[in-house]
Design a protein around this motif. Structure first.
Motif, PDB file in Angstrom:
ATOM      1  N   ALA A 308       0.821  -1.211  -0.043  1.00  0.00           N
ATOM      2  CA  ALA A 308       0.068   0.087  -0.041  1.00  0.00           C
ATOM      3  C   ALA A 308       0.818   1.499  -0.046  1.00  0.00           C
ATOM      4  N   GLN A 309       1.855   1.390   0.783  1.00  0.00           N
ATOM      5  CA  GLN A 309       2.893   2.349   0.891  1.00  0.00           C
ATOM      6  C   GLN A 309       3.407   2.670  -0.566  1.00  0.00           C
ATOM      7  N   ALA A 310       3.885   1.534  -1.345  1.00  0.00           N
ATOM      8  CA  ALA A 310       4.291   1.730  -2.736  1.00  0.00           C
ATOM      9  C   ALA A 310       3.359   2.326  -3.641  1.00  0.00           C
ATOM     10  N   LEU A 311       2.104   1.861  -3.559  1.00  0.00           N
ATOM     11  CA  LEU A 311       0.961   2.367  -4.381  1.00  0.00           C
ATOM     12  C   LEU A 311       0.728   3.861  -4.003  1.00  0.00           C
ATOM     13  N   TYR A 312       1.178   4.459  -2.837  1.00  0.00           N
ATOM     14  CA  TYR A 312       0.890   5.575  -2.616  1.00  0.00           C
ATOM     15  C   TYR A 312       2.071   6.377  -2.731  1.00  0.00           C
ATOM     16  N   GLU A 313       3.351   5.993  -2.525  1.00  0.00           N
ATOM     17  CA  GLU A 313       4.493   6.933  -2.974  1.00  0.00           C
ATOM     18  C   GLU A 313       5.051   6.854  -4.159  1.00  0.00           C
ATOM     19  N   THR A 314       5.164   5.335  -4.517  1.00  0.00           N
ATOM     20  CA  THR A 314       5.892   5.334  -5.819  1.00  0.00           C
ATOM     21  C   THR A 314       5.098   5.557  -7.003  1.00  0.00           C
ATOM     22  N   HIS A 315       3.799   4.817  -7.037  1.00  0.00           N
ATOM     23  CA  HIS A 315       2.735   4.901  -8.058  1.00  0.00           C
ATOM     24  C   HIS A 315       2.128   5.921  -7.964  1.00  0.00           C
ATOM     25  N   LYS A 316       1.661   6.728  -7.025  1.00  0.00           N
ATOM     26  CA  LYS A 316       0.611   7.665  -6.710  1.00  0.00           C
ATOM     27  C   LYS A 316      -0.701   7.073  -7.078  1.00  0.00           C
ATOM     28  N   LEU A 317      -1.155   5.940  -6.918  1.00  0.00           N
ATOM     29  CA  LEU A 317      -2.469   5.440  -7.161  1.00  0.00           C
ATOM     30  C   LEU A 317      -3.592   5.723  -6.240  1.00  0.00           C
ATOM     31  N   ILE A 318      -3.220   5.705  -4.771  1.00  0.00           N
ATOM     32  CA  ILE A 318      -3.945   5.463  -3.853  1.00  0.00           C
ATOM     33  C   ILE A 318      -3.655   6.859  -2.801  1.00  0.00           C
ATOM     34  N   THR A 319      -4.507   6.983  -2.049  1.00  0.00           N
ATOM     35  CA  THR A 319      -4.678   8.001  -0.866  1.00  0.00           C
ATOM     36  C   THR A 319      -3.549   7.370   0.436  1.00  0.00           C
ATOM     37  N   TYR A 320      -3.491   8.349   1.330  1.00  0.00           N
ATOM     38  CA  TYR A 320      -2.597   7.909   2.425  1.00  0.00           C
ATOM     39  C   TYR A 320      -3.038   6.696   3.061  1.00  0.00           C
TER      40      TYR A 320
END
Length: 653
Positions: A308-320
Motif C-alpha cells: 500500500a505504501q508503494a502504491l501511495y508513494e511510488t505509483h501515486k495511485l492511492i491516498t494515504y
C-alpha cells in the motif's frame, strides 16, 4: 532562504519539490526560487538510552530500577547524521517552515522533534496531504494549516514514545535480570504494545489446546415441489437442543431421521418472503485492508502495508494508506467524476461496469462526522494502465479500487424466503435467496465479497410455494458432526483483534471504556509489532496461521498480568487520544506512566521465573550482528499441537 518544506522521506520531498518548481539539487535538499524542500529519513533523532543519563546504567543491575529521566534527552541517529546536519543548517537559514511530513502523529513528531532540538523559532505552517499525485499536492498547498492546529499530535506521539521507553527499558531489564537468576542468558524484551499482542495469541492457542469437542447431530432433507428440488433442515425441539440450537442426543436425531425418511411428504405450514438490502462496504482503512488481504490473498500485515505504501508513494495511485478511518469527507465527493473517468481509462476491463456507475450517488461512506484525521483509502485520479502493476501490487490495488467503485452502485438487494414445514411430527425449515439487484457486488469479485455469516446454509432459490402445499420427501441425510475449536489467528485476524480489543475484555466497565478507543497500537504500528514478534521467535507461522512458541507461553506467564493485558494498553491509547485533544497534558500522562511502571517494578523485583529459549537465535542475543541464516526449528507448543489435532473435522458415521 524564504520558506523551507520539511518532508518525511526523500521520495515525498521529490514529489512536492517538482510541484513547487524546486528542481535544483542541493546538499540534502531541492532548491527553487525562495523555496527549499528537504527531508528526513524517518526519525533523524531517537530517545537517548539510559547510560546517556548516568554511565552506571551501562551495567544492568536490579538495584538501579526503575530508571525515570527527569529531563528527557534526544540524540542524533548515527546512520542518518549527515542528513540531520543538512536539515539543521536549513532550519537555521529558514524564515518560515512548512511541515510536510506524513499527516499523522508520528509524522508530526518526526518534524517537531527536529524543530525543538535545532531550536527553530520562526513561523510554522502544516501541509496536510492525503495523496502524492500532483493534483492532490497542489490542492493541499492551497490550503496550508496553521502550525498550532496540529501541535497536539506531537505531544501525543511524544507521550507514546516516552511510555514505550519507560516500559521497554525498565521491564525488559527487570525480566532479563530475573531470567538470568533462573539460568536463562538471553534478553527478554517486554513492550507496552508487543507483550499484550503476544498474549492475544497465547490465550488463543491455549483455548484451542483446552477445547473439548462435543458431538452433535443435524438432519438435511431433500424436498421436491413442482419438479424442483431444494433442501430443508431439521429444527431441533427447544427442550432438546443446546444454546446454539444443536441436537446433542443421537437417539433423538436417529428417531427423527427415521420418521422423516418414512414419510411421503412435508407440508408447508408457514411461508414468508422479505426484501433485503445491503449497503456497500466502506472504503478500506489500513486494518481492514490488512485483514482482507490476509484472508483472501494470503498476505502478511507488513507485506500489505509495504504494498500500500508503494502504491501511495511510488505509483501515486492511492491516498494515504495508514488511515484508521473508512469514511470520506463530503468535499471529496466532487472529485468522484474525474477519478471514475481516470479509472475507466486505466483499465478497459471496467467497460462493462462503467454504465452502472452513478458519480452523483452518495453512499453512507460520505460522512464528515465520521472522518478522523484521515479518510478511507481510495484511488487517485492518477490512474494508469494496470499493465504497469503486477502480481500482489495489482491485486491489492484492485481491492482498493473495487471498494471505491462500490460506492457509486445501488444497494445489493435480494428476496429472502423462509418456509416452515411439518413432516411426521418433525419441524423443518428451508431458506431461499433470490438476487433482485446485484448492485455494488458487480464491482467486487465473488471471492472477495464480504460475508456477514448470517446464513448457515449456502444460498438456494426456493420454488414457488404456498401454505398447505405438500412437497415430496426425496432423501434424508443424518449428519454426525463435532463442535469446532476457535481458529488460530492469522495476521489479518490478529490485526482485527488488536483494533477491537474491547471484545476480548471481560470487565464490563473497562469494556465500555474501550469501545471507542483505537485498541492496541495504531494503524501505522500494528504490522511492525507482529513482524517484530515473528523476528524475535515468539511467534511463528504455520501456513497462514500464527502460533505462539514455548518462549511466548513462559514469557506471558512471567510478566505481570497488567502489562500483558490488552485492556491496559488500550486504556493507554485512550489517554494518548486525550493528550491529542488537550484533555490531558503530556507531563501528566508521562507522570502517570512513570508511577505505574515504578509500582510494577517494585512488585516484580523478587519474582522467580522460568523461561524457555525463543525460537530465533537473534532473540537470545539481539545485540549481536544479525547473520543471514535460517532460524532454528522450534518444538511445537502444546497449544499449537493440540489445536492442530482438534481442528480436524471428524465424522463417526
Amino acid at each position: 532562504m524564504h520558506r523551507l518544506f520539511l518532508c518525511e522521506k526523500p521520495s515525498q520531498a521529490k514529489d512536492i519539490a517538482k510541484v513547487l518548481g524546486a528542481n535544483r539539487r542541493g546538499d540534502g535538499c531541492w532548491l527553487g526560487s525562495d523555496v527549499t524542500v528537504t527531508w528526513c529519513i524517518g526519525h533523524l533523532l531517537e530517545t537517548a538510552p539510559p547510560d546517556a543519563y548516568d554511565p552506571r546504567y551501562k551495567r544492568w543491575v536490579l538495584a538501579d530500577l526503575p530508571i525515570v529521566p527527569e529531563h528527557w534527552k534526544m540524540r542524533v541517529k548515527a546512520k542518518t547524521a549527515s542528513q540531520f546536519k543538512a536539515v539543521k543548517r536549513l532550519l537555521g537559514e529558514a524564515r518560515e517552515l512548512v511541515i510536510a511530513t506524513d499527516a499523522d502523529r508520528e509524522g508530526e513528531m518526526i518534524a517537531r522533534e527536529l524543530v525543538e532540538h535545532c531550536r527553530y523559532r520562526g513561523p510554522i505552517q502544516r501541509l496536510w496531504l492525503s495523496a502524492l499525485d500532483d493534483t492532490s499536492i497542489r490542492k493541499a498547498l492551497a490550503a496550508l494549516k496553521p502550525g498550532a492546529e496540529t501541535f497536539s499530535l506531537y505531544h501525543s506521539a511524544l507521550g507514546r514514545s516516552r511510555a514505550d521507553w519507560l516500559i521497554g527499558m525498565n521491564m525488559s531489564r527487570l525480566f532479563t535480570l530475573l531470567g538470568r537468576q533462573s539460568g536463562y542468558q538471553g534478553v527478554l524484551p517486554v513492550g507496552r504494545v508487543q507483550t499484550p499482542t503476544l498474549r492475544l495469541v497465547v490465550d488463543r492457542d491455549r483455548s484451542i489446546a483446552d477445547f473439548v469437542p462435543v458431538a452433535y447431530w443435524a438432519i438435511e432433507v431433500a424436498l421436491l415441489a413442482d419438479g424442483s428440488s431444494f433442501n430443508a433442515q431439521w429444527r431441533v425441539p427447544e427442550d432438546a437442543c443446546d444454546e446454539q440450537g444443536r441436537c446433542l442426543n443421537p437417539a433423538l436425531a436417529q428417531q427423527a431421521a427415521a420418521a422423516i425418511g418414512n414419510a411421503a411428504s412435508a407440508r408447508v405450514v408457514k411461508l414468508r418472503t422479505e426484501r433485503m438490502g445491503e449497503a456497500p462496504p466502506l472504503p478500506f482503512d489500513l486494518g481492514t485492508l490488512q485483514e482482507v488481504c490476509s484472508k483472501k490473498l494470503g498476505l502478511g500485515a507488513q507485506e500489505t502495508l509495504d504494498i500500500a505504501q508503494a502504491l501511495y508513494e511510488t505509483h501515486k495511485l492511492i491516498t494515504y494508506p495508514r488511515s484508521d478511518c473508512g469514511y470520506l469527507p463530503l468535499s471529496q465527493h466532487g472529485e468522484a467524476p474525474a477519478i471514475l473517468q481516470a479509472l475507466g481509462r486505466g483499465d478497459p476491463g471496467l467497460a462493462e461496469l462503467l454504465p452502472h456507475l452513478d458519480a452523483q450517488r452518495r453512499s453512507r461512506a460520505w460522512n464528515d462526522g465520521k472522518v478522523s484525521a484521515h479518510h478511507g483509502i481510495i484511488p487517485t485520479a492518477a490512474a494508469l494502465s494496470l499493465d504497469r502493476l503486477v502480481g500482489k501490487q495489482r491485486a491489492v490495488y484492485a481491492l482498493i479500487r473495487a471498494r471505491y467503485l462500490a460506492q457509486f452502485l445501488p444497494n445489493h438487494e435480494y428476496d429472502r424466503s423462509q418456509a416452515d414445514f411439518t413432516c411426521a411430527g418433525q419441524a423443518l425449515r428451508a431458506v431461499g435467496k433470490v438476487i433482485v439487484e446485484s448492485g455494488w457486488r458487480r464491482a467486487l469479485p465473488e471471492a472477495l465479497t464480504p460475508g456477514k455469516g448470517r446464513e448457515t446454509q449456502p444460498a438456494q432459490p426456493l420454488p414457488a410455494l404456498r401454505e398447505g402445499q405438500d412437497c415430496a420427501v426425496a432423501g434424508v441425510t443424518l449428519k454426525d458432526l463435532w463442535t469446532q475449536p476457535p481458529k488460530p489467528f492469522t495476521e489479518g485476524d490478529l490485526i482485527k483483534a488488536m483494533k477491537n480489543v474491547a471484545k476480548l475484555v471481560d470487565d464490563p466497565r473497562l469494556k465500555q471504556k474501550l469501545k471507542d478507543t483505537t485498541g492496541i497500537g495504531t494503524e501505522a504500528t500494528r504490522a511492525g509489532i507482529i513482524q517484530g514478534l515473528l523476528d524475535r521467535g515468539y511467534l511463528r507461522k504455520q501456513g497462514k496461521a500464527l502460533a505462539a512458541t514455548p518462549a511466548a507461553f513462559s514469557l506471558i506467564d512471567a510478566v505481570p498480568r497488567a502489562i500483558a493485558d490488552p485492556g491496559t494498553t488500550a486504556i493507554w491509547e485512550q489517554a494518548l487520544d486525550m493528550v491529542q485533544s488537550g484533555e490531558m497534558s503530556l507531563e501528566e500522562f508521562v507522570g502517570k506512566q512513570s508511577a505505574w511502571m515504578s509500582k510494577q517494578v517494585q512488585r516484580c523485583v523478587s519474582l522467580r521465573i522460568s523461561i524457555s529459549a525463543p525460537a530465533s537465535p537473534a532473540a537470545a542475543a539481539p545485540w549481536k550482528k544479525k547473520r543471514k541464516t535460517a532460524p532454528r526449528k522450534a518444538s511445537a507448543s502444546k497449544g499449537s499441537a493440540a489445536g492442530k489435532r482438534a481442528a480436524k473435522p471428524t465424522s463417526r458415521t
